[in-house]
Design an enzyme around this catalytic site. Structure first.
Site: not given
Ligand code: NAI
Ligand code: MG
Length: 492
Positions: A175, A228-229, A233, A250, A284, A385
């Site tokens: 996904k 992701g976030s 997570g 991660e 990250c 973050e």
């Molecule tokens: P997110 O962590 O919400 O999304 C990452 C992935 O998880 C996306 O594919 C999203 O569709 C999916 N996702 C979201 N909610 C889910 C759920 N309940 N169950 C399963 N999958 C789900 O990150 P988002 O909304 O894109 O960005 C928000 C914040 O996250 C950013 O502002 C940033 O601070 C952080 N972030 C950190 C990253 C890292 O590598 N540490 C990468 C991207 C975002």
């Protein structure tokens, strides 16, 4: 507008609901692609396909060397399409073409490395203490892997999961982020051409709540690999726990970049800049807390400002651009929100602090490289973050204080140390609570080296040999070699 389809069970399909959503270019702010908006019904199809593929002789019956060869062929095929894939990434996430191109050309190494490891997954013959028994272990694929990735480096983070997952014999349902779905769909075309059996790789596009959540909860999913976030997570970890699923996580960071008075300052300036302004801070491992020893604080900050002030914002496709836009509008708003928070907390804005007024950039999602001095480690700008080009400078007195501030964080993903002192370079990494420590360098990564955070930054490792173990389960097999089975009422 380009129209995409999802890849499920070796077929290119629309979502079952027939719904779509748009993907936008962060530089123009305009939509450029239509992506299928999947939901739980599409997830069911993809997981069923992945579960069937696990049992399919075309995959299950492949020798380990055969799996390795397919992976190496995928590496070759990716190399041919690397420039094209980099262009797609830039259109979706706005990162510099120069960086995405370096990434997409590097991707192949994960497939070569894990392709090479595929036939070196060995169990053991255990020397048993039970007379008349033979005992060995097998390392088996865990099953269907759900891989959920964010938008900052879609294909790199996908490959960190896919290469070891397939080397170990699993099947995968991806996904991608709703902001950056196109590159993984283009990638799936390459996987298809290389000749992986249907269902081994599936891509379901859509939103977190509509595709991600049902994917994690699906009873036939054995493991969730997430980047992701930390908020998302934690939700995923809880959902996975209900199904007793394995996870690798991660998550984010608030990584300290620590500059000592004895450091080579010009190098440290470059390391600090690349740590926070490369990729507009959307990594990250961003070195978002700069810890500077008081003895050189003002001098070092002046050098940093002199360098950062000239960072060129612009079209991410242009080779002259140093800082591109951020990936999406919510992210832009989140970063600007944190800049307001830092100001309200009393931090001193030395550079940037808003959207640029450069002509030609009005329509893009740009944030100026921003530097705050006078930050205290208790402030939100030092603890949370931001995921943007925002640096917080925190002074420290001595080594003890540097370690205390560095470790006083919920996160533990990475840390940087800048020093010419050999004793310090060798002893400080042991004392820092971080999964990766860089000394006189920053952001260096390789397919050979395990990567992953401590504390709230996550669980498990990606890359290197450690990662393969995350995709395997160990089975013990006992055989009796005795003529007669002993008394059934007593275990000996
Ligand atoms: P997110 O962590 O919400 O999304 C990452 C992935 O998880 C996306 O594919 C999203 O569709 C999916 N996702 C979201 N909610 C889910 C759920 N309940 N169950 C399963 N999958 C789900 O990150 P988002 O909304 O894109 O960005 C928000 C914040 O996250 C950013 O502002 C940033 O601070 C952080 N972030 C950190 C990253 C890292 O590598 N540490 C990468 C991207 C975002
Ligand atoms: Mg989210």
């Amino acid at each position: 507008m380009q129209q995409y389809r999802m890849y499920i069970d070796g077929r290119w399909v629309e979502s079952l609901s027939g719904e779509w959503f748009e993907s936008s270019n962060p530089y123009t702010g305009l939509p450029w692609a239509r992506i299928p908006r999947g939901n739980g019904a599409d997830v069911d199809c993809a997981v069923a396909a992945a579960a069937r593929a696990l049992q399919d002789p075309a995959w299950r019956g492949l020798t380990a060397s055969g799996r390795g060869e397919l992976l190496r062929r995928l590496g070759d095929a990716l190399a041919d399409r690397a420039d094209f894939l980099a262009g797609i990434e830039v259109r979706d996430n706005g990162k510099l073409y120069a960086e995405m191109r370096a990434q997409t050309h590097y991707l192949r190494q994960w497939y070569y490395y894990y392709g090479g490891l595929a036939d070196k997954i060995e169990g053991a013959v255990i020397p048993t203490d039970k007379a008349g028994h033979f005992n060995y272990t097998r390392h088996e694929p865990v099953g269907v892997v759900a891989a959920i990735i964010p938008w900052n480096s879609p294909l790199l983070l996908a490959s960190w999961k896919l290469a070891p997952a397939l080397a170990a014999g699993n099947t995968v349902v991806f996904k991608p982020s709703e902001y950056t779905s196109a590159s993984l769909l283009e990638f799936a075309r390459i996987v298809e051409r290389v000749g992986f059996p249907p269902g081994v790789l599936n891509v379901v596009t859509g939103f977190g709540a509509e595709v991600g959540a049902p994917l994690v909860e699906h009873p036939q999913v054995a493991k969730v690999a997430f980047t992701g976030s930390d908020q998302t997570g934690r939700q995923i970890y809880q959902a996975a726990a209900r199904g007793m699923k394995r996870v690798t996580m991660e998550l984010g960071g608030k990584s300290p970049n620590i500059v000592f008075a004895d450091a080579r300052q010009d190098n440290a300036v470059k390391g600090v800049i690349s740590g926070i302004f490369a990729a507009s801070g959307q990594t990250c491992v961003a070195g978002s807390r700069l810890l500077v020893q008081r003895a050189i604080h003002d001098e070092f900050v002046d050098k940093l400002l002199a360098f950062a002030r000239h960072a060129r914002l612009g079209d991410p496709m242009s080779p002259d651009t140093q800082v591109g836009p951020v990936t999406n509008l919510p992210q832009l708003e989140k970063i600007l929100g944190y800049i307001d928070i830092a100001r309200a907390e009393g931090a001193d804005c030395l550079l940037g602090g808003g959207r640029p007024d450069t002509p030609g950039l009005e329509q893009g999602w740009f944030v100026e490289p921003t530097i705050f001095a006078g930050v205290h480690n208790r402030m939100r700008i030092a603890r949370e973050e931001v995921f943007g080009p925002v640096l917080s400078i925190i002074p420290f007195e001595d080594e003890e204080e540097a370690v205390a501030i560095a470790n006083d964080s919920p996160y533990g993903l990475a840390a940087g140390i800048w020093t010419e002192d050999l004793r310090r370079a060798l002893t400080l990494p042991d004392r820092l609570e971080a999964g990766t420590v860089w000394v006189n360098t920053y952001r260096t990564m390789s397919y050979l080296t395990p990567f992953g955070g401590f504390k709230q930054s996550g669980l498990g490792k990606e890359s290197g040999q450690d990662s393969l173990r995350e995709y395997l389960k160990v089975k013990s097999v006992w055989l009796s070699t005795t003529e007669d089975v002993p008394d059934p009422f007593v275990i000996r």
